[in-house]
Enzyme design. Sequence first.
Site, short mmCIF file in Angstrom:
data_model
loop_
_atom_site.label_atom_id
_atom_site.label_comp_id
_atom_site.label_asym_id
_atom_site.label_seq_id
_atom_site.Cartn_x
_atom_site.Cartn_y
_atom_site.Cartn_z
N LYS A 156 0.83 -1.22 0.00
CA LYS A 156 0.00 0.00 0.00
C LYS A 156 0.86 1.26 0.00
CE LYS A 156 -2.10 -0.94 3.93
NZ LYS A 156 -1.43 -2.19 4.35
N ARG B 52 -9.17 1.25 9.32
CA ARG B 52 -8.78 -0.10 9.72
C ARG B 52 -9.86 -0.78 10.55
NH1 ARG B 52 -2.86 0.83 9.41
NH2 ARG B 52 -1.70 -0.99 9.98
N ARG C 219 11.91 -5.78 3.93
CA ARG C 219 11.82 -4.32 4.14
C ARG C 219 12.76 -3.89 5.26
NH1 ARG C 219 5.94 -1.82 4.73
NH2 ARG C 219 5.85 -2.60 6.85
N ARG D 254 11.78 -0.16 11.20
CA ARG D 254 10.56 -0.16 11.99
C ARG D 254 10.61 -1.24 13.06
NH1 ARG D 254 5.22 0.43 8.30
NH2 ARG D 254 4.41 -0.60 10.15
N ARG E 59 0.14 -8.10 13.97
CA ARG E 59 -0.44 -7.13 13.03
C ARG E 59 -1.36 -7.83 12.03
NH1 ARG E 59 4.82 -4.77 10.73
NH2 ARG E 59 3.51 -3.39 9.48
P1 AMP Z 1 1.19 0.99 9.35
O1 AMP Z 1 2.34 1.85 9.03
O2 AMP Z 1 -0.03 1.33 8.55
O3 AMP Z 1 1.51 -0.48 9.28
O4 AMP Z 1 0.79 1.29 10.87
C1 AMP Z 1 1.70 1.05 11.92
C2 AMP Z 1 0.95 0.96 13.26
O5 AMP Z 1 0.29 2.21 13.52
C3 AMP Z 1 -0.16 -0.08 13.32
O6 AMP Z 1 0.33 -1.37 13.63
C4 AMP Z 1 -1.04 0.50 14.43
O7 AMP Z 1 -0.47 0.30 15.70
C5 AMP Z 1 -0.98 1.99 14.12
N1 AMP Z 1 -2.03 2.42 13.16
C6 AMP Z 1 -1.82 2.94 11.92
N2 AMP Z 1 -2.98 3.24 11.32
C7 AMP Z 1 -3.96 2.88 12.18
C8 AMP Z 1 -5.38 2.92 12.15
N3 AMP Z 1 -6.03 3.38 11.07
N4 AMP Z 1 -6.06 2.48 13.24
C9 AMP Z 1 -5.43 2.02 14.32
N5 AMP Z 1 -4.09 1.94 14.43
C10 AMP Z 1 -3.35 2.36 13.38
#
Ligand code: AMP
Length: 194
Positions: A14, A88, A127, A139, A150
Amino acid sequence: MANVILLGPPGAGKGTQAKRLEETRGMVQLSTGDMLRAARTSGTELGRRVAAVMERGQLVTDEIVIGLIEERLDLGCPGGFIFDGFPRTLRQADALGALLVRRGKQLDAVIELVVDDEALVGRIVKRADEARAAGQPVRKDDTPEVFEVRLREYYKNTAPLVGYYWAKGDLVQLDGMADMPTVAKDIAKVLDKH
Ligand code: AMP
């Protein structure tokens, strides 16, 4: 101009595709994950509040991410928004719909990148390795252990959005296992219809 959601589990591509759309179409990527990481890096109160939850791979509260998105929507974007990692949960999806309606905007498509779970762990590990090799920060949640959490969060909370948007007639499913330029081309075809 189009507003689109990129939907798919962690590691589906994404973020990569959203960045490409920024470069090629003047759209703006709204990644709640990036916003939360930025809050952590700059040491804000919000950043401190979400750090532990993010490190465990769990979701932060709906209120927090809805608030972040609302702020950005108000800045506007003539090229349209790419929602990456948001919504989400079903509550976030409802909230996004309401936020857009209130601003006279609409969602044009929800693009699901369909991927094979087995391949995802490999992508995440890659990654992290690439970031390390490039001297970039890795990360903390890109480890096989946290990745499992996740992925579980995705199936429990986010996967229901596939049905939600399908019922609304907004869902387009694309093969996220194809190579990066092919996925980009497939996304472009969807956007060109709007
Ligand atoms: P991502 O970079 O999208 O994988 O997000 C990293 C982390 O941020 C996730 O594992 C969640 O802990 C938090 N996070 C990001 N976007 C959301 C969302 N829309 N709702 C809840 N937690 C989020």
